[in-house]
Design an enzyme around this catalytic site. Structure first.
Site, PDB file in Angstrom:
ATOM      1  N   ALA A  76      68.503  35.900  23.312  1.00 30.77           N
ATOM      2  CA  ALA A  76      67.185  34.744  23.730  1.00 30.77           C
ATOM      3  C   ALA A  76      68.052  33.577  23.447  1.00 30.77           C
ATOM      4  O   ALA A  76      67.176  32.412  24.162  1.00 30.77           O
ATOM      5  CB  ALA A  76      66.534  34.882  22.486  1.00 30.77           C
ATOM      6  N   ASN A 156      58.690  33.658  15.089  1.00 27.26           N
ATOM      7  CA  ASN A 156      59.750  34.649  14.319  1.00 27.26           C
ATOM      8  C   ASN A 156      59.293  34.921  12.933  1.00 27.26           C
ATOM      9  O   ASN A 156      59.818  35.556  12.710  1.00 27.26           O
ATOM     10  CB  ASN A 156      60.965  34.658  14.637  1.00 27.26           C
ATOM     11  CG  ASN A 156      61.238  32.711  15.147  1.00 27.26           C
ATOM     12  OD1 ASN A 156      60.689  32.223  15.746  1.00 27.26           O
ATOM     13  ND2 ASN A 156      61.604  32.724  14.344  1.00 27.26           N
ATOM     14  N   GLN A 184      60.252  38.109  20.579  1.00 28.53           N
ATOM     15  CA  GLN A 184      59.494  39.261  19.289  1.00 28.53           C
ATOM     16  C   GLN A 184      59.024  39.878  19.783  1.00 28.53           C
ATOM     17  O   GLN A 184      58.792  40.889  19.489  1.00 28.53           O
ATOM     18  CB  GLN A 184      59.004  37.849  18.649  1.00 28.53           C
ATOM     19  CG  GLN A 184      60.344  37.448  17.374  1.00 28.53           C
ATOM     20  CD  GLN A 184      61.105  38.656  16.668  1.00 28.53           C
ATOM     21  OE1 GLN A 184      60.298  38.984  16.360  1.00 28.53           O
ATOM     22  NE2 GLN A 184      61.684  37.627  15.907  1.00 28.53           N
ATOM     23  N   SER A 204      65.922  39.094  23.924  1.00 27.14           N
ATOM     24  CA  SER A 204      66.512  39.293  23.472  1.00 27.14           C
ATOM     25  C   SER A 204      67.151  41.184  22.977  1.00 27.14           C
ATOM     26  O   SER A 204      66.143  41.834  22.552  1.00 27.14           O
ATOM     27  CB  SER A 204      66.665  38.601  21.771  1.00 27.14           C
ATOM     28  OG  SER A 204      67.683  39.512  21.031  1.00 27.14           O
ATOM     29  N   ALA A 205      68.665  41.578  23.615  1.00 28.73           N
ATOM     30  CA  ALA A 205      68.093  42.791  22.947  1.00 28.73           C
ATOM     31  C   ALA A 205      67.537  43.130  21.898  1.00 28.73           C
ATOM     32  O   ALA A 205      67.793  44.644  21.175  1.00 28.73           O
ATOM     33  CB  ALA A 205      69.936  43.777  23.777  1.00 28.73           C
ATOM     34  N   HIS A 206      68.743  42.569  20.658  1.00 24.98           N
ATOM     35  CA  HIS A 206      69.178  42.736  18.707  1.00 24.98           C
ATOM     36  C   HIS A 206      68.158  42.849  18.133  1.00 24.98           C
ATOM     37  O   HIS A 206      67.621  43.554  16.980  1.00 24.98           O
ATOM     38  CB  HIS A 206      70.000  42.431  18.948  1.00 24.98           C
ATOM     39  CG  HIS A 206      69.298  40.975  17.761  1.00 24.98           C
ATOM     40  ND1 HIS A 206      69.210  40.797  16.445  1.00 24.98           N
ATOM     41  CD2 HIS A 206      69.830  39.978  18.112  1.00 24.98           C
ATOM     42  CE1 HIS A 206      69.189  39.524  16.559  1.00 24.98           C
ATOM     43  NE2 HIS A 206      69.675  38.447  17.588  1.00 24.98           N
ATOM     44  N   THR A 245      82.530  37.699  32.973  1.00 24.29           N
ATOM     45  CA  THR A 245      82.570  39.118  32.995  1.00 24.29           C
ATOM     46  C   THR A 245      81.543  39.956  32.077  1.00 24.29           C
ATOM     47  O   THR A 245      81.421  39.716  30.790  1.00 24.29           O
ATOM     48  CB  THR A 245      84.343  39.672  32.991  1.00 24.29           C
ATOM     49  OG1 THR A 245      84.804  38.991  33.089  1.00 24.29           O
ATOM     50  CG2 THR A 245      84.362  41.530  32.230  1.00 24.29           C
ATOM     51  N   CYS A 332      63.268  26.607   6.128  1.00 28.54           N
ATOM     52  CA  CYS A 332      64.274  27.003   7.209  1.00 28.54           C
ATOM     53  C   CYS A 332      65.793  27.131   6.989  1.00 28.54           C
ATOM     54  O   CYS A 332      65.738  28.486   8.482  1.00 28.54           O
ATOM     55  CB  CYS A 332      64.740  25.793   7.907  1.00 28.54           C
ATOM     56  SG  CYS A 332      63.313  24.206   8.389  1.00 28.54           S
TER      57      CYS A 332
END
Ligand SMILES: *Cc1c(COP(=O)(O)O)cnc(C)c1O
Length: 397
Positions: A76, A156, A184, A204-206, A245, A332
């Site tokens: 992301a 988040n 999120q 975002s995949a994770h 790639t 932060c």
């Protein structure tokens, strides 16, 4: 019932890879190792077909009209960079004004700051005490020079959900592109880029039980078509928008993770919400003087960001995180003692900011883990309050 320690309760930072996702990925690390750009032979075609299947899975999760609107990236952060810098680079002649909010993820805020050094003017909208952007302030911020609005779906840190439908509608009426950071929310709560009039969206995949280092940018192709100036140049992969790639196993896993999330979202979010509410209610009942940061109503099911009055923040986090992996709801970065910009934007006092803890519940958290967490947090906060001179003097009055 016994629980295995430490308990993972930091799912807004990252999620574990679902075993079904890993299963789907493994063949692409072994025999199916082709380069997806080598469509002239069987190995390449096998990889390329897998990429296109994943593209359809990601597109389906967010209800994109065409899978080709999905551009694979490294996550992301990169997607948000490509969206914002891409629009800025392509539409600079049309305007140089961009509207965002004070509580965006750093991948948006730091990109915004960078663009300020390149002659763009940025408006950072405030949020109310609930952590929600004021629609009227947004309306006033948009001018004829505005080319992009970038507002996240859910935050988040505090999990608050913005009124994306209304923002999208306003952006469309004023012919301004709308970028939304979905990191999120994709896979957690329903997202529909068409109904929400989103033109660009980072995923975002994770954050949805897929692997790290892979994500996507949704780029609308019609009504309106969004053109972007690429930020990475090379072999012209991903329609020229993102050369390099493709990470085939990771993208396959990302696609599978989206498919699972779509199937299980409804039940999963109900289950997680019930656990979160148990955690919240029990902590309030046992401890009192507990403050939820941000709107409770407009919030991710798996997020609980709370502050405990009259305890020493650092000690609290240190003691809890020995057994329960949570995040400081305020810092932060753990390295700084400054309250986070999100807490500041909410108007949370410095004292309460320092005792904020973010509990991020996810797919495999159990009831027993919640019970354990309640006991531990209640014990630690209780002990620290007894040791606190302020609290002791208040009680004796
Ligand atoms: C995690 C996160 C990102 C960054 O995603 P990466 O894939 O880790 O780069 C961006 N925005 C939000 C809201 C996030 O939670």
């Amino acid at each position: 019932m016994s629980v295995k320690l430490p308990i993972y309760m930091d799912h807004q930072a990252t999620t574990p890879v679902d075993p079904r996702v890993l299963e789907a990925m493994l063949p692409y690390y072994r025999e199916k190792f082709g380069n997806a750009a080598s469509r002239n032979h069987a190995f390449g075609r096998e990889a390329s077909d897998a990429i296109e299947a994943a593209r359809r899975q990601v597109a389906h999760l967010v209800n994109a009209e065409d899978p080709e609107e999905i551009v694979f990236t490294s996550g992301a952060t990169e997607s948000n960079n490509l969206a914002i810098k891409g629009v800025a680079g392509m539409f600079r002649e049309r305007g140089t004004h961009i509207v965002t909010s004070q509580i965006e993820h750093k991948s948006v805020l730091d990109t915004a700051k960078y663009l300020e050094t390149r002659g763009f003017r940025l408006a950072y909208l405030p949020v109310d005490r609930e952590g929600i952007v004021d629609i009227e302030a947004l309306r006033e911020a948009i001018s004829r020079n505005t080319i992009l609005i970038s507002i996240m779906h859910a935050n988040n840190e505090i999990g608050t959900i913005q009124p994306i439908d209304e923002i999208g509608k306003m952006a469309r009426e004023r012919s301004v592109f709308f970028h939304c950071d979905l990191a999120q929310t994709a896979g957690k709560i329903p997202v529909d880029v068409r109904a929400m009039a989103i033109d660009l969206a980072g995923i975002s995949a994770h954050k949805l039980y897929g692997p790290k280092g892979v994500g996507a940018l949704y780029v609308r192709k019609r009504n309106p078509r969004v053109r972007l100036s690429p930020q990475i140049h090379g072999g012209g992969h991903e329609g020229g928008l993102r050369s390099g790639t493709l990470n085939v196993p990771a993208i396959v896993g990302f696609g599978r993770a989206c498919e699972i999330a779509e199937e299980e979202m409804q039940e999963e979010s109900k289950r997680i919400l019930r656990l979160r509410e148990k955690l919240r209610n029990e902590l309030i009942r046992r401890l009192g003087d507990v403050h939820v940061n941000g709107s409770l109503k407009h919030r991710l099911p798996g997020n609980l960001n709370i502050s405990f009055s009259n305890v020493e923040g650092e000690t609290l986090l240190t003691e809890i995180s020995e057994e329960i992996a949570v995040s400081s709801g305020s810092a932060c970065s753990s390295a700084t003692l400054e309250p986070s910009y999100v807490m500041k934007a909410l108007g949370v006092s410095e004292a309460l900011s320092h005792t904020a803890i973010r509990f991020g519940l996810g797919r495999w958290n159990t009831e027993a883990e919640i019970d354990y967490t309640i006991e531990r947090v209640a014990a630690v906060v209780g002990k620290l309050r007894l040791a606190s001179p302020i609290y002791a003097s208040e009680r004796s009055q």
